[in-house]
Design a protein around this motif. Structure first.
Motif, PDB file in Angstrom:
ATOM      1  N   TYR A  94       0.845  -1.184   0.000  1.00 26.68           N
ATOM      2  CA  TYR A  94       0.000   0.000   0.000  1.00 26.68           C
ATOM      3  C   TYR A  94       0.876   1.227   0.000  1.00 26.68           C
ATOM      4  O   TYR A  94       2.042   1.191   0.396  1.00 26.68           O
ATOM      5  CB  TYR A  94      -0.957   0.011   1.199  1.00 26.68           C
ATOM      6  N   PHE A  95       0.298   2.322  -0.469  1.00 25.10           N
ATOM      7  CA  PHE A  95       1.019   3.571  -0.629  1.00 25.10           C
ATOM      8  C   PHE A  95       0.375   4.600   0.284  1.00 25.10           C
ATOM      9  O   PHE A  95      -0.744   5.045   0.018  1.00 25.10           O
ATOM     10  CB  PHE A  95       0.970   4.041  -2.083  1.00 25.10           C
ATOM     11  N   PRO A  96       1.010   4.974   1.373  1.00 30.47           N
ATOM     12  CA  PRO A  96       0.412   5.960   2.272  1.00 30.47           C
ATOM     13  C   PRO A  96       0.189   7.284   1.565  1.00 30.47           C
ATOM     14  O   PRO A  96       0.977   7.709   0.726  1.00 30.47           O
ATOM     15  CB  PRO A  96       1.459   6.089   3.389  1.00 30.47           C
ATOM     16  N   ASN A  97      -0.938   7.922   1.910  1.00 33.75           N
ATOM     17  CA  ASN A  97      -1.273   9.258   1.384  1.00 33.75           C
ATOM     18  C   ASN A  97      -1.458   9.259  -0.123  1.00 33.75           C
ATOM     19  O   ASN A  97      -1.357  10.291  -0.756  1.00 33.75           O
ATOM     20  CB  ASN A  97      -0.199  10.294   1.753  1.00 33.75           C
ATOM     21  N   ALA A  98      -1.677   8.111  -0.724  1.00 32.70           N
ATOM     22  CA  ALA A  98      -1.877   8.049  -2.172  1.00 32.70           C
ATOM     23  C   ALA A  98      -3.236   7.435  -2.446  1.00 32.70           C
ATOM     24  O   ALA A  98      -3.549   6.354  -1.941  1.00 32.70           O
ATOM     25  CB  ALA A  98      -0.777   7.231  -2.842  1.00 32.70           C
ATOM     26  N   ALA A 470       2.440   3.416  -7.778  1.00 35.45           N
ATOM     27  CA  ALA A 470       3.749   3.767  -7.229  1.00 35.45           C
ATOM     28  C   ALA A 470       4.276   5.065  -7.831  1.00 35.45           C
ATOM     29  O   ALA A 470       4.829   5.915  -7.125  1.00 35.45           O
ATOM     30  CB  ALA A 470       4.733   2.627  -7.478  1.00 35.45           C
ATOM     31  N   VAL A 471       4.114   5.237  -9.138  1.00 35.72           N
ATOM     32  CA  VAL A 471       4.608   6.446  -9.800  1.00 35.72           C
ATOM     33  C   VAL A 471       3.856   7.683  -9.315  1.00 35.72           C
ATOM     34  O   VAL A 471       4.463   8.727  -8.998  1.00 35.72           O
ATOM     35  CB  VAL A 471       4.496   6.292 -11.327  1.00 35.72           C
ATOM     36  N   GLU A 472       2.533   7.605  -9.237  1.00 37.07           N
ATOM     37  CA  GLU A 472       1.761   8.756  -8.783  1.00 37.07           C
ATOM     38  C   GLU A 472       2.056   9.094  -7.324  1.00 37.07           C
ATOM     39  O   GLU A 472       2.027  10.263  -6.926  1.00 37.07           O
ATOM     40  CB  GLU A 472       0.272   8.491  -8.983  1.00 37.07           C
TER      41      GLU A 472
END
Length: 718
Positions: A94-98, A470-472
């Motif tokens: 997971y990507f925090p704040n995304a 991941a890129v964003e």
């Protein structure tokens, strides 16, 4: 009442249930756990921010998940991007704040597949002309090579042909006399792009050259003073390689002092002349004529020759001095601004190897080096990383520098004068002398990771949603770190914002372009095209503002480094297919900026004429370069039928000229006649057939007597 000792007595422990070990909650990111580092547990964490890694956190549902996730990540073969963990039911990234990424792969249908017409690398025929290897075409502001956006599209001509054939509007023909005069004139004026080619003496230094180069033999004192100030006004903020106070002290002591004993060293002479060469390129066309009564071309040619001779005298191909490496890097800054040749790419490769030999890719803070020297080494190393990525996008192949090859931290965000006040200054959160270059360095590391992710996408070891998330996430972190604190009323900060916007807007098109097919009108392709157009217009508008804004004219010379306008192709396709699209006004403005204004014809006819021109020129260019297709094989195991070896050999034999008709051997591959020419090319045929080791040994082998050389009449070696 039971005491603590009673609870631990043997009588009580015999009947007490066995306590299970409490599972720890894993709060560290994946990169810190894999490298066994202490994680700051923030997003992005300190270590990932310092080394520009992809900061990902793993959430597990049961105790066996960590081991399974690590085993799955190791089996993936990816050094710093564990893409396959997202497919595991026990662990998820997971990507925090995304937020959840929006894209073509989020719908209910199947995810898009990478198209076979896109490839990362290519081969060229061995009989290609050496003089044509660096040939490039320029149409307006659009620079064309065999690469578009860093990848090969050998089928671009056929895609455009199919698009024009099925388009809703007028289909222009090659011999159509109805084309606009503006487009016809644009076609007639196509010329090979002019590049500042390095001289042969720089690539192959001669030992008999003089080891002494006098600065004032090539340049006068007024010219030196003017170019010195021009460099730190127009070049230094964009490509921060030097520490100005340190350079100033040595410059005034060596070049401006009246003491005859204080002569500059060979390495510092090369640094000064390379600085003057970069400053001369950044001048406008009228400045040299007004101040020195000479043309810009004559001044640039003279200083280019001077800097090359000074680099040769400083032994730039084997010296590990920091000044020589700085001079080499500054010399290459204007060289790679615009079109890039193979010779310039080779020089960048040599600089990368020299920098690694000098240890610039290692953290110097562990070797008792002063903070100022660590800062200067970091500035130089990340500028070399940018040159490496920029040249590989233009000429290929992949970047020479990988994420796991270095541990040099990013430079500190401080002003140059901060080291004059304190030996260890505190990094600032605002705009400093290094901010623009530092932002570009971080975006370069993001682009480098996208190169790696594109390979994984083409091999189908990951999916578009995972990569895009991941890129964003990293784009959002970089934008919050740099762009949110800029003041547009200050020209250099406005330049930094436009530069960051242009470079960040490239990230998503770099990912989705491997899925884009221009002649496909499906819903998934339409969503990919819309994504490409939105981001491409943002990128081109920022670059166009950098080139045309009056208050940014000092730094406009460096704008072609960021943008070659390959992204104009999706807006051209959209306007040809849908002239009344909501993006019509923005797309038309960018088309006029790239190709010039055109009056008297409709928007659809204008785009059709330009697409037909690109079709003809790209097809002729790829034939001239003799590009061969090299596909990227998927790493997923699929059930395929055994290759038909006999059919492959029969097709190959039929394609050979009749002059090689005399058979050399029989019985190979079921009795096919194999000629002497075909034996030399068996490797390519077998490679295309995808033979494994087991299939090699299962082929019927001929007898030794069959291998008879007709020229010498004795058994040839097997």
């Amino acid at each position: 009442m039971a005491t603590p000792n009673d609870r631990l007595s043997p009588a009580n422990t015999q009947h007490a249930p066995k306590s299970r070990r409490r599972q720890r909650v894993i709060n560290s990111c994946f990169e810190c756990r894999r490298r066994k580092l202490r994680c700051s547990k923030t997003y992005p964490c300190y270590n990932c921010s310092r080394f520009s890694r992809n900061c990902l956190f793993v959430a597990f549902q049961h105790p066996q998940a960590p081991a399974a996730a690590r085993a799955e990540a190791k089996s993936d073969g990816s050094a710093s991007y564990p893409s396959r963990i997202s497919d595991d039911d026990d662990a998820r990234l997971y990507f925090p704040n995304a937020g959840a990424p929006s894209g073509p792969s989020d719908g209910g249908g199947p995810p898009p597949e990478p198209i076979s017409e896109v490839m990362l690398d290519a081969m060229f025929d061995a009989d290609a002309e050496d003089d044509l290897m660096d040939l490039g075409l320029q149409i307006g502001r659009l620079c064309i090579t065999e690469r578009l956006g860093g990848i090969f599209r050998p089928g671009l001509s056929s895609e455009l042909d199919a698009l024009l054939a099925k388009g809703g509007g007028r289909v222009p023909d090659q011999t159509d006399s109805g084309q606009s005069e503006n487009t016809t004139a644009l076609i007639q004026n196509i010329q090979p792009s002019a590049m500042m080619e390095p001289s042969l003496d720089l690539l192959l230094p001669a030992t008999q050259l003089s080891t002494k180069v006098d600065i004032y033999y090539f340049i006068t004192q007024p010219e030196l003073d003017m170019l010195y100030h021009q460099y730190f006004r127009a070049v230094h903020p964009l490509a921060h390689v030097l520490h100005k106070p340190t350079f100033d002290r040595q410059f005034y002591r060596s070049c401006l002092s009246q003491d005859p004993s204080s002569t500059p060293t060979r390495s510092f002479t090369a640094l000064v002349l390379a600085l003057c060469f970069a400053a001369a390129v950044s001048l406008s066309m009228s400045q040299p004529q007004v101040q020195f009564q000479t043309t810009k071309t004559a001044l640039v040619d003279r200083l280019k020759l001077a800097s090359e001779q000074a680099l040769v005298a400083a032994q730039h191909m084997k010296s590990l001095k920091l000044e020589t490496l700085q001079a080499f890097a500054i010399y290459l800054i204007p060289q790679v601004c615009g079109q890039i040749s193979r010779a310039q790419t080779s020089l960048v490769g040599a600089l990368v190897r020299l920098a690694q030999c000098a240890g610039l890719h290692r953290d110097a803070s562990q070797s008792y080096t002063s903070p100022l020297e660590c800062h200067i080494r970091s500035l130089l190393w990340y500028q070399i990383c940018f040159l490496d990525l920029h040249t590989c996008e233009a000429q290929g192949p992949q970047p020479m520098i990988h994420d796991d090859d270095f541990d040099t931290p990013l430079p500190m965000n401080v002003d140059d004068l901060a080291f004059e006040v304190s030996t260890l200054p505190i990094p600032s959160n605002g705009f400093t002398d290094v901010t623009l270059s530092l932002m570009r360095f971080e975006i370069t590391e993001l682009h480098k990771s996208i190169f790696r992710d594109r390979i994984a996408l083409m091999k189908k070891t990951t999916d578009l949603s995972t990569v895009r998330a991941a890129v964003e996430s990293r784009m959002q972190a970089i934008a919050q770190k740099y762009l949110d604190n800029l003041d547009d009323s200050i020209p250099i900060q406005r330049c930094a914002r436009l530069t960051g916007t242009s470079l960040l807007s490239r990230c998503i098109p770099m990912v989705v372009q491997v899925f884009l097919k221009f002649d496909d009108r499906s819903d998934a392709q339409q969503e990919i095209l819309d994504t490409m157009i939105t981001r491409s217009l943002d990128m081109m508008e920022a670059s166009a503002t950098l080139e045309t804004a009056t208050d940014l004219s000092t730094w406009a010379w460096y704008a072609p480094t960021y943008q070659q306008y390959h992204s104009i192709l999706p807006p051209l396709v959209l306007l040809y297919l849908e002239p009344d699209t909501p993006h019509a006004a923005r797309a038309s403005a960018m088309i006029d900026h790239v190709f010039g204004k055109c009056y008297g014809i409709s928007r659809q006819q204008r785009c059709g004429d330009l697409l037909r021109m690109l079709l003809n020129e790209c097809g002729a260019f790829l034939k001239l370069r003799k590009v061969k297709h090299v596909a990227v094989r998927s790493s997923k195991s699929t059930e395929t039928s055994p290759p038909n070896i006999e059919a492959a050999f029969e097709d190959f034999r039929q394609s050979q000229p009749t002059s090689y008709a005399q058979p050399l051997a029989t019985g190979l591959g079921g009795g096919l006649d194999v000629t002497k020419q075909s034996l030399q090319d068996l490797g390519g045929t077998y490679a295309e057939a995808s033979l494994t080791n087991d299939q090699w040994w299962s082929l019927p082998m001929p007898d030794e007597a069959d291998f008879i050389d007709p020229l010498f009449n004795f058994p040839a070696p097997t």
